[in-house]
Enzyme design. Structure first.
Site, PDB file in Angstrom:
ATOM      1  N   GLU A  83       0.843  -1.205   0.000  1.00 28.59           N
ATOM      2  CA  GLU A  83       0.000   0.000   0.000  1.00 28.59           C
ATOM      3  C   GLU A  83       0.871   1.244   0.000  1.00 28.59           C
ATOM      4  O   GLU A  83       2.040   1.184   0.393  1.00 28.59           O
ATOM      5  CB  GLU A  83      -0.926  -0.022   1.236  1.00 28.59           C
ATOM      6  CG  GLU A  83      -0.189  -0.150   2.551  1.00 28.59           C
ATOM      7  CD  GLU A  83      -0.969  -0.921   3.628  1.00 28.59           C
ATOM      8  OE1 GLU A  83      -1.747  -1.823   3.285  1.00 28.59           O
ATOM      9  OE2 GLU A  83      -0.771  -0.624   4.811  1.00 28.59           O
ATOM     10  N   LYS A 104       2.502   4.683   1.265  1.00 29.80           N
ATOM     11  CA  LYS A 104       2.815   5.144   2.615  1.00 29.80           C
ATOM     12  C   LYS A 104       2.479   6.625   2.704  1.00 29.80           C
ATOM     13  O   LYS A 104       3.140   7.468   2.108  1.00 29.80           O
ATOM     14  CB  LYS A 104       4.292   4.913   2.928  1.00 29.80           C
ATOM     15  CG  LYS A 104       4.632   5.295   4.349  1.00 29.80           C
ATOM     16  CD  LYS A 104       6.047   4.909   4.698  1.00 29.80           C
ATOM     17  CE  LYS A 104       6.345   5.204   6.158  1.00 29.80           C
ATOM     18  NZ  LYS A 104       6.108   6.593   6.537  1.00 29.80           N
ATOM     19  N   ASP A 138       2.058  10.333   4.269  1.00 24.58           N
ATOM     20  CA  ASP A 138       2.932  11.124   5.110  1.00 24.58           C
ATOM     21  C   ASP A 138       2.061  11.997   6.003  1.00 24.58           C
ATOM     22  O   ASP A 138       1.817  13.155   5.726  1.00 24.58           O
ATOM     23  CB  ASP A 138       3.835  11.975   4.222  1.00 24.58           C
ATOM     24  CG  ASP A 138       5.022  12.483   4.985  1.00 24.58           C
ATOM     25  OD1 ASP A 138       5.239  12.022   6.122  1.00 24.58           O
ATOM     26  OD2 ASP A 138       5.739  13.343   4.439  1.00 24.58           O
ATOM     27  N   GLU A 173      -3.608   6.366   9.188  1.00 19.51           N
ATOM     28  CA  GLU A 173      -2.896   7.637   9.088  1.00 19.51           C
ATOM     29  C   GLU A 173      -3.900   8.764   8.891  1.00 19.51           C
ATOM     30  O   GLU A 173      -4.748   8.703   7.999  1.00 19.51           O
ATOM     31  CB  GLU A 173      -1.949   7.560   7.875  1.00 19.51           C
ATOM     32  CG  GLU A 173      -0.818   8.536   7.890  1.00 19.51           C
ATOM     33  CD  GLU A 173       0.416   8.021   8.652  1.00 19.51           C
ATOM     34  OE1 GLU A 173       0.322   6.947   9.307  1.00 19.51           O
ATOM     35  OE2 GLU A 173       1.453   8.700   8.603  1.00 19.51           O
ATOM     36  N   TYR A 202      -6.815   7.296   6.295  1.00 19.90           N
ATOM     37  CA  TYR A 202      -6.805   5.970   5.683  1.00 19.90           C
ATOM     38  C   TYR A 202      -6.478   4.946   6.758  1.00 19.90           C
ATOM     39  O   TYR A 202      -5.541   5.142   7.531  1.00 19.90           O
ATOM     40  CB  TYR A 202      -5.739   5.856   4.600  1.00 19.90           C
ATOM     41  CG  TYR A 202      -6.226   6.246   3.227  1.00 19.90           C
ATOM     42  CD1 TYR A 202      -7.389   5.706   2.699  1.00 19.90           C
ATOM     43  CD2 TYR A 202      -5.502   7.141   2.453  1.00 19.90           C
ATOM     44  CE1 TYR A 202      -7.836   6.070   1.434  1.00 19.90           C
ATOM     45  CE2 TYR A 202      -5.932   7.503   1.182  1.00 19.90           C
ATOM     46  CZ  TYR A 202      -7.104   6.968   0.688  1.00 19.90           C
ATOM     47  OH  TYR A 202      -7.531   7.315  -0.551  1.00 19.90           O
ATOM     48  N   LYS A 213      11.032   3.779   0.816  1.00 22.24           N
ATOM     49  CA  LYS A 213      10.827   5.231   0.717  1.00 22.24           C
ATOM     50  C   LYS A 213      11.156   5.775  -0.673  1.00 22.24           C
ATOM     51  O   LYS A 213      12.077   5.312  -1.325  1.00 22.24           O
ATOM     52  CB  LYS A 213      11.716   5.952   1.751  1.00 22.24           C
ATOM     53  CG  LYS A 213      11.494   5.522   3.190  1.00 22.24           C
ATOM     54  CD  LYS A 213      10.191   6.058   3.751  1.00 22.24           C
ATOM     55  CE  LYS A 213      10.298   7.452   4.286  1.00 22.24           C
ATOM     56  NZ  LYS A 213      10.764   7.582   5.632  1.00 22.24           N
ATOM     57  N   CYS A 223      21.349  44.565 -17.139  1.00 17.76           N
ATOM     58  CA  CYS A 223      21.547  43.153 -17.490  1.00 17.76           C
ATOM     59  C   CYS A 223      22.962  42.737 -17.091  1.00 17.76           C
ATOM     60  O   CYS A 223      23.927  43.396 -17.497  1.00 17.76           O
ATOM     61  CB  CYS A 223      21.338  42.975 -18.993  1.00 17.76           C
ATOM     62  SG  CYS A 223      21.807  41.327 -19.568  1.00 17.76           S
ATOM     63  N   CYS A 244      24.933  41.964 -20.638  1.00 14.59           N
ATOM     64  CA  CYS A 244      25.300  42.964 -21.646  1.00 14.59           C
ATOM     65  C   CYS A 244      25.251  44.390 -21.098  1.00 14.59           C
ATOM     66  O   CYS A 244      25.625  45.330 -21.789  1.00 14.59           O
ATOM     67  CB  CYS A 244      24.390  42.847 -22.867  1.00 14.59           C
ATOM     68  SG  CYS A 244      22.701  43.379 -22.556  1.00 14.59           S
ATOM     69  N   CYS A 274      15.604  42.304 -20.383  1.00 11.38           N
ATOM     70  CA  CYS A 274      16.840  42.975 -20.785  1.00 11.38           C
ATOM     71  C   CYS A 274      16.530  43.644 -22.106  1.00 11.38           C
ATOM     72  O   CYS A 274      16.006  43.005 -23.021  1.00 11.38           O
ATOM     73  CB  CYS A 274      17.942  41.942 -20.949  1.00 11.38           C
ATOM     74  SG  CYS A 274      19.244  42.481 -22.056  1.00 11.38           S
ATOM     75  N   CYS A 277      22.652  41.384 -26.748  1.00 10.95           N
ATOM     76  CA  CYS A 277      22.908  40.694 -25.481  1.00 10.95           C
ATOM     77  C   CYS A 277      23.343  39.257 -25.788  1.00 10.95           C
ATOM     78  O   CYS A 277      22.607  38.492 -26.409  1.00 10.95           O
ATOM     79  CB  CYS A 277      21.648  40.693 -24.620  1.00 10.95           C
ATOM     80  SG  CYS A 277      21.871  39.737 -23.111  1.00 10.95           S
TER      81      CYS A 277
HETATM   82  C1  9MJ Z   1       1.345   4.588   6.217  1.00 10.07           C
HETATM   83  N1  9MJ Z   1       1.967   5.544   6.862  1.00 10.07           N
HETATM   84  O1  9MJ Z   1       0.709   4.819   5.199  1.00 10.07           O
HETATM   85  C2  9MJ Z   1       1.799   1.631   8.078  1.00 10.07           C
HETATM   86  N2  9MJ Z   1       1.418   3.268   6.754  1.00 10.07           N
HETATM   87  O2  9MJ Z   1       1.975  -0.393   9.343  1.00 10.07           O
HETATM   88  C3  9MJ Z   1       0.924   2.112   6.199  1.00 10.07           C
HETATM   89  N3  9MJ Z   1       1.966   2.929   7.935  1.00 10.07           N
HETATM   90  C4  9MJ Z   1       2.220   0.884   9.229  1.00 10.07           C
HETATM   91  N4  9MJ Z   1       1.151   1.107   7.020  1.00 10.07           N
HETATM   92  C5  9MJ Z   1       2.489  -0.790  10.522  1.00 10.07           C
HETATM   93  N5  9MJ Z   1       0.293   2.072   4.987  1.00 10.07           N
HETATM   94  C6  9MJ Z   1       3.048   0.295  11.116  1.00 10.07           C
HETATM   95  C7  9MJ Z   1       2.876   1.371  10.302  1.00 10.07           C
END
Ligand code: 9MJ
Length: 781
Positions: free
Chosen positions: A114, A116, A118, A174, A224, A315, A409, A412, A427, A433
């Site tokens: 899936e 990740k 932030d 998250e 999510y 990452k 400029c 020139c 310019c 130039c």
């Molecule tokens: C995020 N940040 O989307 C986990 N995470 O699973 C997903 N974090 C996670 N899984 C176990 N999709 C610990 C953290």
């Protein structure tokens, strides 16, 4: 309403609102417009206020957030909230898979994968389907009770759907701030002089850690789910992927991108697919997560400290980084536009090390207030040039001074000027130039313009610097010996060791190849030629449209700018830019020289008769953008004066007689007083007759061999473009339609024709191939 009616209505409203939320956040398939949602919510709120005894804590009205709660209570997680180990390279992913394979003693295990997100990890506790507590991850063992704030997050159900959930269910996931909410928040903060958020992650953290949940409600977050914690009085499926599916059925949003794959090839393929999508997603992700799908496998793998050995985060390279501005410089482009950019302490961002980032223009520098020495956030997404997105004002040194555009400029020494109301400074040196010259030559030679193979940046710089090439037209007078002489002088200047005989031969081959490439570029198309001229705002598609509609460089170079507006998609700004370019004698000279030196445009053709469609004097006057001359006023003038050039010497009172208000008449007279404007009007008459000489017939009066016939083009033609074929068929009187019907006279079918050809055959409509079309055009044009 009786009490029962009220209770029924309240239940109905809650059901509708919950359903709308579920459709929006979980299914990503909104059922009702926001306004309707708000209306239902208001109705429910009013009913609940009138009947407080019917209010329940899971009502959709209870998401507004309560007053400050003092401080957050600590929440001890019954099952610790894990963190994830990271992988940054494919080798690290392969190592992870190998460890899993060894431990399980099995090849190609199955993973649930899936994106990740932030944001901020949170845990939601549902008892008998009802949300009773929400907590942050904290240190994994103990977090903070942010229930009131999480209740404002519409993506989090207050009551689960269905009825087969465990008695106690902890959902982990998250909470994040969608990019649109982040942008809107910062725009408002800027407008109100508030503090801007550095990134969406900080936005999510700030929102959740607000002691006043009413403020959280104004910083919209989403959520999510990606796992579970404690489960009591019920059972979950045996795999992670099946659990996600259950969560989804219970009304929790789960990423639509989650998949099941196997082996490291499966993992890496997923990583790349999501990476390609990253910039298009409505939220920030910083990688993907791989989890062993089978819970039995997960148990077998176990944990190291607080991270599971059955999962890893792969990452992406960070797209934003902070760094320090070392200097602010400007760059002078081919049209003279002066672009400020920063030189900064090198940072690794988006997978590469960058030291420069663009600031776009002076207005942007002022908006961001970037100063030398500032700590800034730079962003590099996909292939775009890195840009400075934000300054961290609290890290500014007290002696930092605001930046201002230099007066001269740096290349020139000409004055840098800006037209009134324009964002761009320029310019004024034009072709004197060196920077403008170099950029113009580079653009001219580039692959999509004249396509001169082997003429790289360094050669252009040397040719320009040593005076061999002063304008693009000088490329076509270059000889082999000029190139060798340039090379010799450069070697001398750069103190390169004198060449051997072999090096001499290599140089000579190089020079011959380059001369041959320049010679080859002489045969070109109008579209490429126009693009190569490097006119501001004239990209490939505008060049193509100009070529198609006007057909001939000799027509185009003499047109007054308002006539460029006759082409669909060419607006006032672009038309003026083309006119401005052609008004410069230096540019006309370059075109003359190019043609005199053998550049040959192979596809000249008559202008499209469509240019005259709907073109009357009133339209022309409107196109001229004369102050106060609206369509109504233009029509009044046209009715009286008939010809545009008849306006030139007319006294102001004649405009009043024509029906214009005194002030409008004065504005028109003032506009005509400008010699340039009067000349423009005079030229328009001439230009129109030039168009007419070539195309005597206006389309409405076309009498051609295809008069009254309806033609459909389908498939790919090889000798001419479809647009081309269309213009030429129309010039012979045909109407070119998009779909085949019984009324279609004939269909022209090129390569790989599909459903339209089938339809024609089905209806018994005549079908022509390209050869027949070309023969017909040849005979009748
Ligand atoms: C995020 N940040 O989307 C986990 N995470 O699973 C997903 N974090 C996670 N899984 C176990 N999709 C610990 C953290």
């Amino acid at each position: 309403m009786t009490m029962t009616d009220v209770a029924t209505r309240i239940a109905e409203l809650r059901r509708q609102l919950d359903d709308a939320n579920y459709r929006y956040h979980v299914l990503d398939d909104p059922a009702i417009p926001d306004a309707d949602y708000d209306r239902l919510l208001r109705e429910l709120d009013e009913l609940e206020q009138a009947h407080p005894e019917l209010l329940t804590p899971d009502s959709p009205t209870q998401r507004v957030g309560g007053a400050p709660s003092g401080a957050f209570a600590a929440v001890r997680h019954a099952i610790p909230m894990l963190s994830l180990g990271n992988a940054f390279t494919e080798v690290e992913v392969a190592d992870f898979v190998r460890r899993v394979e060894q431990k399980l003693d099995r090849e190609n295990p199955t993973f649930s994968v899936e994106p990740k997100l932030d944001g901020l990890a949170i845990s939601l506790r549902y008892e008998h389907g009802r949300l009773v507590q929400g907590a942050t991850r904290g240190d994994g063992a103990t977090g903070e009770d942010v229930t009131a704030n999480l209740r404002t997050v519409k993506a989090i159900p207050l009551q689960l759907r269905g009825d087969d959930w465990p008695d106690v269910l902890e959902v982990r996931g998250e909470a994040y701030m969608p990019l649109a909410a982040f942008k809107a928040y910062n725009e408002r903060a800027l407008a109100e002089g508030g503090k801007v958020l550095a990134n969406p992650r900080n936005g999510a953290a700030g929102s959740l850690r607000q002691l006043d949940a009413r403020i959280s409600a104004r910083r919209p977050l989403a959520f999510y789910a990606y796992g579970t914690g404690l489960v009591e009085g019920g059972k979950l499926p045996d795999t992670h992927s099946a659990t996600l599916q259950r969560l989804r059925e219970w009304g929790l949003p789960v990423s639509a991108e989650s998949r099941v794959v196997s082996g490291s090839d499966g993992l890496l393929g997923y990583y790349r697919r999501i990476g390609d999508k990253r910039d298009a997603l409505p939220f920030d992700i910083d990688g993907v997560v791989y989890k062993l799908d089978d819970y039995a496998d997960q148990r077998e793998m176990g944990f190291v400290s607080r991270a599971p050995r059955w999962a890893i985060a792969h990452k992406f390279p960070a797209q934003e980084q902070t760094t320090v501005v070392e200097t602010i410089e400007v760059n002078v482009g081919r049209t003279g536009a002066v672009t400020p950019w920063v030189l900064m302490r090198p940072v690794h961002v988006g997978g590469v090390t960058v030291t420069r980032a663009t600031l776009h223009n002076a207005d942007q520098v002022a908006r961001l207030d970037v100063r030398v020495g500032d700590t800034v956030i730079v962003r590099r997404a996909g292939d775009v040039i890195p840009e400075v997105v934000r300054v961290m004002p609290d890290q500014r040194t007290p002696d930092a001074v605001p930046w201002s555009m230099p007066r001269q400029c740096p290349v020139c020494g000409s004055e840098i000027v800006r037209e009134e109301g324009a964002a761009v400074w320029r310019c004024s040196g034009e072709l004197t130039c060196a920077s403008q010259r170099r950029e113009a030559i580079g653009h001219f030679a580039s692959r999509r313009a004249m396509d001169i193979d082997g003429l790289g940046e360094r050669h252009i710089e040397n040719l320009s610097e040593l005076g061999f090439v002063k304008s693009v037209a000088d490329l076509y007078t270059l000889e082999r010996d000029d190139l060798l002489e340039m090379k010799r002088r450069c070697d001398e200047r750069d103190d390169t060791v004198p060449g051997t005989v072999k090096a001499g031969k290599v140089a000579s081959r190089w020079a011959e190849n380059l001369i041959a490439a320049i010679a080859r570029s002489r045969d070109t198309t109008l579209e490429r030629f126009l693009f190569a001229l490097g006119i501001e705002h004239v990209g490939e598609s505008t060049a193509k449209a100009l070529a198609l509609w006007f057909g001939d460089i000799e027509v185009i170079r003499r047109l007054p700018w308002p006539l460029f507006k006759r082409v669909p998609d060419i607006g006032g700004e672009v038309a003026r830019a083309i006119g401005h370019f052609l008004d410069q004698p230096g540019n006309q000279q370059v075109i003359d020289d190019l043609l005199a030196r053998g550049v040959s445009i192979s596809d000249a053709h008559p202008p499209s008769p469509k240019l005259r469609e709907g073109l009357d004097m009133a339209t022309l006057l409107v196109d001229l953008d004369i102050p106060k001359i609206t369509r109504l006023r233009a029509e009044q003038l046209a009715a009286v004066f008939k010809q545009v050039d008849a306006l030139i010497d007319a006294p102001e009172h004649n405009f009043v007689t024509a029906g214009l208000p005194a002030e409008t008449a004065r504005a028109l007279a003032a506009w005509l007083d400008d010699a340039g404007n009067a000349r423009l009007l005079g030229e328009i008459g001439g230009a129109l007759s030039r168009l007419d000489v070539i195309t005597p017939a206006a389309p409405t009066t076309v009498t051609g061999p295809l008069d009254g016939q309806s033609v459909v083009l389908t498939g790919t033609l090889s000798a001419l473009t479809r647009e081309d074929a269309k213009v030429r068929l129309e010039a012979l009187g045909a109407k070119v339609a998009g779909s085949v019907s019984k009324k279609t006279s004939f269909v022209v079918a090129g390569e790989a024709a599909g459903s339209k050809l089938a339809k024609a055959e089905e209806l018994g409509v005549e079908v022509w191939d390209e050869v027949r079309l070309l023969a017909f055009l040849g005979e009748h044009e």
